[in-house]
Scaffold this motif. Structure first.
Motif, short mmCIF file in Angstrom:
data_model
loop_
_atom_site.label_atom_id
_atom_site.label_comp_id
_atom_site.label_asym_id
_atom_site.label_seq_id
_atom_site.Cartn_x
_atom_site.Cartn_y
_atom_site.Cartn_z
N UNK A 1 1.57 -2.70 -7.87
CA UNK A 1 2.06 -1.47 -6.93
C UNK A 1 1.29 -0.13 -7.66
N UNK A 2 0.51 -0.44 -8.71
CA UNK A 2 -0.05 0.87 -9.22
C UNK A 2 -1.06 1.32 -8.28
N UNK A 3 -1.73 0.38 -7.46
CA UNK A 3 -2.72 1.11 -6.19
C UNK A 3 -1.99 1.62 -5.38
N UNK A 4 -0.71 1.48 -5.04
CA UNK A 4 0.19 2.30 -4.15
C UNK A 4 0.39 3.63 -4.89
N UNK A 5 0.97 3.47 -6.36
CA UNK A 5 1.12 4.75 -6.80
C UNK A 5 -0.12 5.63 -6.77
N UNK A 6 -1.13 5.13 -7.01
CA UNK A 6 -2.45 5.87 -6.89
C UNK A 6 -2.61 6.58 -5.65
N UNK A 7 -2.60 5.86 -4.66
CA UNK A 7 -2.82 6.52 -3.15
C UNK A 7 -1.90 7.65 -3.12
N UNK A 8 -0.50 7.48 -3.71
CA UNK A 8 0.44 8.38 -3.57
C UNK A 8 0.20 9.66 -4.12
N UNK A 9 -0.63 9.68 -5.04
CA UNK A 9 -0.79 10.89 -6.00
C UNK A 9 -2.46 11.34 -5.87
N UNK A 10 -2.87 10.88 -4.97
CA UNK A 10 -4.47 11.19 -4.86
C UNK A 10 -5.46 10.61 -5.67
N UNK A 11 -4.95 9.49 -6.47
CA UNK A 11 -5.82 8.52 -7.30
C UNK A 11 -6.50 7.54 -6.86
N UNK A 12 -6.79 7.76 -5.49
CA UNK A 12 -7.32 6.39 -4.58
C UNK A 12 -8.70 5.82 -5.23
N UNK A 13 -9.22 6.49 -6.10
CA UNK A 13 -10.44 5.66 -6.80
C UNK A 13 -10.00 4.58 -7.88
N UNK A 14 -8.70 4.69 -8.15
CA UNK A 14 -8.25 3.77 -8.99
C UNK A 14 -7.82 2.29 -8.19
N UNK A 15 -8.16 2.47 -7.00
CA UNK A 15 -8.27 1.20 -6.12
C UNK A 15 -9.18 0.44 -6.57
N UNK A 16 -10.20 0.84 -7.38
CA UNK A 16 -11.27 0.02 -7.61
C UNK A 16 -10.73 -1.12 -8.70
#
Length: 771
Positions: free
Chosen positions: A148-163
């Motif tokens: 779920x951290x990937x979903x949180x990252x998208x929600x707050x603008x941290x899409x680079x953490x999808x890596x």
């Protein structure tokens, strides 16, 4: 019944082995998980971090689509910054192609979906070899791929953490490289390059640790000196290729961090109970809270038990690494702190969120769950009926866990604060004062923001202005005229007509990558300038950074070298290991030659406090109050500046003057207690002097100005004393006793350095003006 059940399990196993079927399943799960994100495609995320980070991708896309240029320089952020050298930009990842085709905001949920599929497929490929079962690996894949951290990252603008989802590809590539496969080298080098290009400030150094562990794990399975020698040669080739493949981003990042080092202090950490909640509690659909941010379905832990019970040897590595990762995630809340030891190493000192180690914790728990499922499936095919039912129950638990992960992911995607995209206005570029929390709106107006907010100290000129009528102007207004002819992010053309030599100034930050054939490019207090002679001329400024262009050349050469080795291998004529190592060394040698033969000015670090004052001073200013406190360690508190009272905004600006006279452990930090007569206390502790140096790294025998501030809003009126001392903030938290001082010392190791008065607020119905 048993026969039909076995038939279903065998059919499922065969289906799991088919790439097309497997990818269709992963694609469907990813679609269900990020359906809400996809439905929001094209909107503007109004969360504060999103305004900053998403605007980087918008700026890069605009450079490509509107100007036909590589996104080397970003004039829209912080008064202009080097895109390739900014750690959190994802301007040089392949994902920029999609952003340029469909728009950055529409591309983001598509990229989110893609990374989810990549994460699940990568886990399958890694785990299939480790657990020995295609169906077991398939069962564990969504447990990690839908973290779920990937979903949180998208929600707050941290899409680079999808890596973070690319960890299994790195480990799988390392395993292949250990067996001498060039595909392993390509996979490791390619993934690290993608992570760096995608802004992977955390995944790259974090995952380098786990690649090292996987290397040891893979080497331990080899038998004989010959096998291990070949494996070491292959791993050396992989390391050299990876370094060169990452040069396009690594070189600019190293250059930037040398000129503007990112220092992270403090003692971050989470208590064990909160870590368990973050990992096992289903997240809510709204609000920002820690629980559930790294969700791993608790019911899936049931699958871990058979792995630990019946496959102890294969379970040992993931179990131990999962425990080590959780220990790391606790940060400084445990003693001894594994995270504190990690931060002593280069690069890792910039880590400030240890809880992100819950991602590899979840990864290795998912491996254990996949192993547990594989064990039960294997027993069901050769044991009594009770194992068949156990395997069926394990499959049911797996499916239930998938559903929980999809729900948790969907819940967190609903935290995004989406609003319509602002209407774009076509007008000439100019800098604006800006607002760091609304940068997405400024870009639509073709305005740069000089209100910068970043996790690293962007070098910014104090002469930047947001109210100029003309962005390009002469330093001596009476010497002539300057007129903009063409403006693009990487290239500026200005007609200059002067009666005497002067300096052409551009309202952007200077960087050594700016070049001009018509005059010498200089820095005017960090502002971009060009020395021009008298007369009429056209000044063309081009941004051609050595590290970016040279790094891209080195990386391209690395892929050519690996392609050559693959071509020889395909023809049945593989090069011997020494020759192969020589081929992969060519890009690294080229890199060294570029450094030696392509000179470029050095961007020196801006050693200033947060308030803009110099970090070092030659002598004490007259307003400084002598303290001259000497401690048991070789450091002195020389003087202080304490205001009489806070300013109109309620901010008390404090200054301490320190001198280091000998070696100090990095654990030494500064504690600051602001205490009232009634015993109330406000803290302003910090480990880093002036936001730049730990005491252990500060220059010796130099007067250091440490400027910081405290807010007095809400503090009761009256006198507040400022008490200062040293303590081992990163160690056992003991205080460093002072020996002597010009002021009375307190018995608890605190040195009084002054006091200020919080004034009584005047009620609005009272007038201070005489009639």
């Amino acid at each position: 019944m048993k026969t039909s059940t076995h038939g279903l399990l065998r059919a499922a196993h065969r289906a799991a082995s088919l790439t097309g079927v497997r990818l269709a399943l992963f694609g469907a799960l990813a679609l269900a998980a990020c359906w809400h994100s996809l439905s929001q495609a094209g909107g503007l995320n109004d969360f504060r971090d999103s305004h900053l980070l998403d605007s980087y991708e918008d700026a890069s896309t605009r450079s490509v689509t509107d100007y036909g240029q590589l996104p080397l320089w970003n004039p829209w952020s912080c008064g202009g910054q080097y895109s390739m050298g900014s750690p959190q930009t994802r301007s040089f990842a392949p994902t920029l192609v999609l952003s340029s085709l469909v728009g950055a905001r529409r591309a983001e949920p598509l990229l989110l979906w893609t990374f989810l599929v990549l994460g699940m497929e990568g886990f399958f490929r890694y785990a299939r070899r480790r657990v020995g079962s295609a169906l077991g690996a398939l069962g564990g894949a969504p447990l990690f791929g839908l973290i779920s951290f990937t979903a949180l990252s998208w929600s707050i603008g941290w899409l680079n953490f999808a890596g973070f989802l690319l960890l299994p590809w790195l480990l799988h590539g390392t395993s292949l490289a250990t067996r001498g496969k060039l595909s392993g080298a390509a996979m490791v080098g390619g993934v690290f390059a993608l992570l760096l290009g995608f802004g992977g400030t955390y995944p790259v150094p974090m995952y380098a640790l786990f690649v090292a562990l996987e290397t040891g794990r893979s080497l331990s399975t080899l038998r004989g000196t010959t096998q291990r020698r070949r494996a070491l040669g292959s791993l050396a080739l992989t390391a050299g290729f990876t370094l060169a493949a990452c040069a396009f981003r690594l070189w600019p990042l190293v250059e930037t961090m040398r000129s503007a080092p990112r220092i992270m202090a403090g003692t971050p950490g989470k208590p064990l109970g909160l870590l368990v909640e973050m990992l096992l509690q289903l997240p809510a659909r709204n609000g920002y809270s820690d629980p559930g941010n790294f969700y791993f379905a608790p019911v899936a832990l049931v699958l871990v038990l058979p792995a630990l019970a019946f496959a102890r040897r294969r379970a040992a590595f993931p179990a131990v690494v999962a425990v080590l990762s959780a220990w790391m995630a606790a940060g400084y809340t445990v003693t001894p702190s594994l995270f504190a030891g990690l931060r002593q190493l280069p690069i890792f000192g910039a880590f400030r969120y240890p809880e992100r180690f819950l991602i590899p914790t979840a990864f290795f728990l998912a491996e254990l769950a996949a192993l547990g499922l594989a064990v039960l499936l294997a027993r069901s095919w050769r044991a009594p009926a009770r194992w068949t039912w156990a395997a069926v129950a394990a499959c049911a638990v797996t499916l239930a866990s998938w559903g929980l992960h999809v729900r948790a992911f969907d819940n967190l995607t609903r935290w995004a604060q989406m609003i319509p995209m602002p209407v774009e206005k076509e007008q000439p570029f100019a800098q604006a004062r800006g607002n760091r929390w609304s940068q997405g709106h400024l870009l639509a107006l073709n305005r740069g923001s000089i209100a910068c907010f970043e996790a690293w100290p962007v070098p910014m000129s104090p002469r930047l202005r947001g109210d100029l009528g003309q962005e390009e102007y002469l330093e001596d207004p009476g010497s002539g005229t300057a007129r903009r002819v063409e403006w693009t992010p990487n290239r500026l053309t200005i007609d200059v007509d002067t009666t005497r030599p002067t300096v052409l100034l551009v309202n952007q930050n200077w960087h050594p990558g700016w070049k001009s054939a018509q005059g010498e490019v200089i820095s005017r207090d960090g502002l971009l300038g060009v020395q021009v002679p008298a007369g009429k001329q056209q000044v063309v400024l081009s941004f051609r950074p050595r590290s970016g262009l040279g790094g891209m050349g080195v990386s391209a050469l690395a892929w050519v070298a690996l392609g050559f080795l693959a071509w020889r291998e395909r023809r049945g004529q593989p090069l011997p290991t020494p020759a192969a190592l020589g081929v992969t060394a060519v890009p690294l040698v080229t890199w060294g030659l570029l450094l030696a033969l392509w000179p470029e000015p050095v961007a020196l670090p801006h050693l200033r406090n947060a308030n803009g004052t110099p970090l070092t001073v030659a002598q004490l200013p007259p307003e400084a109050h002598p303290v001259n406190a000497r401690f048991e360690l070789p450091v002195e508190l020389v003087a202080s500046e304490i205001p009489v009272e806070p300013d109109a905004e309620g901010i008390a600006s404090l200054v301490l003057y320190w001198r280091v006279t000998g070696p100090l452990p990095r654990s030494v930090g500064i504690f600051v207690h602001v205490v009232s007569a009634e015993g109330l206390r406000l803290g302003a502790d910090h480990e880093v002097v002036g936001g730049t140096w730990f005491f252990s790294e500060a220059p010796r025998d130099t007067l250091l100005r440490d400027a910081f501030s405290v807010s007095t809003r809400g503090m009761p009126p009256g006198e507040w004393k400022v008490l200062v001392g040293l303590w081992h903030s990163g160690g056992d938290q003991s205080r460093v006793a002072p020996r002597t001082a010009e002021v009375p010392l307190l018995p608890d190791g605190r040195v009084p350095v002054g006091a200020f008065t919080v004034p009584r607020k005047v009620p609005t119905n009272e007038s201070s003006v005489n009639p």
